[in-house]
Motif scaffolding. Structure first.
Motif, PDB file in Angstrom:
ATOM      1  N   THR A 226      -6.396 -11.924 -18.568  1.00  0.00           N
ATOM      2  CA  THR A 226      -6.923 -10.980 -19.873  1.00  0.00           C
ATOM      3  C   THR A 226      -5.804 -11.988 -20.681  1.00  0.00           C
ATOM      4  O   THR A 226      -7.037 -12.809 -22.251  1.00  0.00           O
ATOM      5  CB  THR A 226      -6.108 -10.074 -19.854  1.00  0.00           C
ATOM      6  OG1 THR A 226      -6.060  -8.475 -18.870  1.00  0.00           O
ATOM      7  CG2 THR A 226      -5.821  -9.517 -21.451  1.00  0.00           C
ATOM      8  N   ARG A 229      -8.613 -15.323 -21.132  1.00  0.00           N
ATOM      9  CA  ARG A 229      -9.355 -14.574 -21.706  1.00  0.00           C
ATOM     10  C   ARG A 229      -9.215 -14.895 -22.971  1.00  0.00           C
ATOM     11  O   ARG A 229     -10.377 -15.212 -24.287  1.00  0.00           O
ATOM     12  CB  ARG A 229     -10.163 -13.291 -21.653  1.00  0.00           C
ATOM     13  CG  ARG A 229     -10.942 -13.002 -20.218  1.00  0.00           C
ATOM     14  CD  ARG A 229     -11.483 -11.995 -19.811  1.00  0.00           C
ATOM     15  NE  ARG A 229     -12.081 -11.854 -18.700  1.00  0.00           N
ATOM     16  CZ  ARG A 229     -13.060 -11.616 -18.876  1.00  0.00           C
ATOM     17  NH1 ARG A 229     -14.025 -11.916 -19.899  1.00  0.00           N
ATOM     18  NH2 ARG A 229     -14.425 -12.145 -17.381  1.00  0.00           N
ATOM     19  N   GLU A 230      -7.927 -14.513 -23.609  1.00  0.00           N
ATOM     20  CA  GLU A 230      -7.733 -14.593 -25.310  1.00  0.00           C
ATOM     21  C   GLU A 230      -7.468 -16.011 -25.788  1.00  0.00           C
ATOM     22  O   GLU A 230      -7.890 -16.506 -26.761  1.00  0.00           O
ATOM     23  CB  GLU A 230      -6.589 -14.036 -25.219  1.00  0.00           C
ATOM     24  CG  GLU A 230      -6.187 -11.787 -25.082  1.00  0.00           C
ATOM     25  CD  GLU A 230      -5.307 -11.712 -25.547  1.00  0.00           C
ATOM     26  OE1 GLU A 230      -4.005 -12.383 -25.108  1.00  0.00           O
ATOM     27  OE2 GLU A 230      -4.764 -10.648 -25.098  1.00  0.00           O
ATOM     28  N   GLY A 238     -16.415 -19.608 -25.473  1.00  0.00           N
ATOM     29  CA  GLY A 238     -17.165 -17.907 -25.064  1.00  0.00           C
ATOM     30  C   GLY A 238     -18.719 -17.353 -25.846  1.00  0.00           C
ATOM     31  O   GLY A 238     -18.597 -18.670 -26.440  1.00  0.00           O
ATOM     32  N   VAL A 240     -17.236 -15.362 -22.189  1.00  0.00           N
ATOM     33  CA  VAL A 240     -16.684 -15.990 -20.387  1.00  0.00           C
ATOM     34  C   VAL A 240     -17.360 -15.095 -19.681  1.00  0.00           C
ATOM     35  O   VAL A 240     -17.230 -13.306 -20.380  1.00  0.00           O
ATOM     36  CB  VAL A 240     -15.303 -15.474 -20.955  1.00  0.00           C
ATOM     37  CG1 VAL A 240     -14.653 -15.917 -19.522  1.00  0.00           C
ATOM     38  CG2 VAL A 240     -14.532 -16.333 -21.858  1.00  0.00           C
ATOM     39  N   VAL A 264     -14.379 -19.647 -13.246  1.00  0.00           N
ATOM     40  CA  VAL A 264     -14.462 -19.615 -14.516  1.00  0.00           C
ATOM     41  C   VAL A 264     -16.063 -20.350 -15.290  1.00  0.00           C
ATOM     42  O   VAL A 264     -16.365 -21.410 -14.314  1.00  0.00           O
ATOM     43  CB  VAL A 264     -13.684 -19.829 -15.503  1.00  0.00           C
ATOM     44  CG1 VAL A 264     -13.831 -21.585 -15.297  1.00  0.00           C
ATOM     45  CG2 VAL A 264     -14.140 -19.289 -16.727  1.00  0.00           C
ATOM     46  N   ALA A 266     -18.275 -19.799 -18.562  1.00  0.00           N
ATOM     47  CA  ALA A 266     -18.257 -19.391 -20.420  1.00  0.00           C
ATOM     48  C   ALA A 266     -18.620 -19.887 -21.028  1.00  0.00           C
ATOM     49  O   ALA A 266     -19.656 -21.841 -20.325  1.00  0.00           O
ATOM     50  CB  ALA A 266     -16.642 -19.874 -20.668  1.00  0.00           C
TER      51      ALA A 266
END
Length: 283
Positions: A226, A229-230, A238, A240, A264, A266
């Motif tokens: 989390t 992502r932030e 983004g 993502v 990942v 994105a």
């Protein structure tokens, strides 16, 4: 001096058959061109371990999820041949579409399970295109060893599963991801990033490595993901599509005491970036 370009499958097969009769080990590096240092590292690895090395260049339409992405993919065949020249490869095989997918071509290779998640979930049909063309390139080149980069980690596991399941006589060699000075994993698509976006992109590997270190130290995985992502959003990266901790081999949820991978995908500046790093196994 440029690398020798071969466009005919018959010509390539005459060469590979002669090499094999002479007992020489043949290596292949499959590419879609627009070569960079990551590709060249694979070629160097092949040169170090094989008597003969083929680099293939084919922009495979069946692994693209949009005609626009396919059309935008950089085509730099002559520049690629120049780049490969000093490395002393034996052939740059550049088949046209009709040789790979002639009229009436009706066969697709599909690998289930490992392709159902991550890239497979976001790019339906992509891995069928990869599996099909890789199988054909192995048959075309008759290589003993094939070299793939770890940047496309899921693709590497797919190819390993494909070769094992179909009993193909080729050894798959995975080679470490090559990164630019700022840490971004090298990719042909990076050429499409603007100057500003290229500066922003460094936040992706930085965040990924920080997340891997935190998880490896025992931090809560959901909390770390989390926060990552932030962090990416704060740096203009983004949306993502996914950031997931998975078992390195099966790409299923991680298992205790098994190698793990953090992966990942994105978007940035209209370019889709992927990356992955190893995470120490949980105790």
């Amino acid at each position: 001096m440029s690398a020798p370009i071969v466009t005919s499958l018959d010509e390539l097969r005459r060469a590979t058959q002669a090499w094999r009769r002479a007992g020489q080990r043949v290596g292949v590096v499959p590419t879609m061109g627009a070569l960079h240092d990551g590709h060249l590292s694979l070629v160097r690895a092949a040169k170090a371990e094989c008597d003969r090395v083929i680099v293939t260049l084919f922009v495979n339409p069946r692994q693209f999820n949009s005609a626009e992405d396919y059309d935008k993919y950089p085509r730099t065949e002559l520049a690629d041949a120049e780049l490969l020249g000093p490395l002393g490869i034996d052939a740059l095989f550049v088949p046209d579409g009709a040789q790979v997918y002639p009229p009436g071509h009706a066969t697709t290779v599909s690998v289930s399970g490992i392709t159902d998640t991550l890239e497979g979930a976001h790019r339906p049909g992509h891995f069928d295109g990869v599996a099909t063309v890789v199988t054909m390139l192995f048959n075309m080149t008759q290589a003993d060893r094939a070299y793939f980069g770890e940047k496309d980690w899921q693709q590497l596991q797919l190819v390993r599963r494909l070769v094992a399941d179909l009993k193909l006589p080729v050894e798959i060699v995975g080679c470490p991801t090559v990164r630019a000075d700022d840490g971004l994993a090298m990719s042909s698509r990076n050429q499409r990033l603007s100057v500003t976006a290229r500066q922003q992109a460094r936040a992706l590997p930085e965040a990924l490595l920080a997340a891997a270190a935190a998880i490896g130290s025992g931090a809560n995985v959901d909390d770390v993901l989390t926060q990552t992502r932030e962090t990416l959003a704060q740096n203009g990266i983004g949306p993502v599509e996914y950031i997931e901790l998975r078992d390195s081999e099966s790409l299923r949820p991680p298992r205790p005491c098994h190698p793990r991978r953090l992966l990942v995908a994105a978007w940035l500046d209209g370019v889709r970036l992927i990356d992955n790093v190893e995470v120490p196994p949980a105790n």
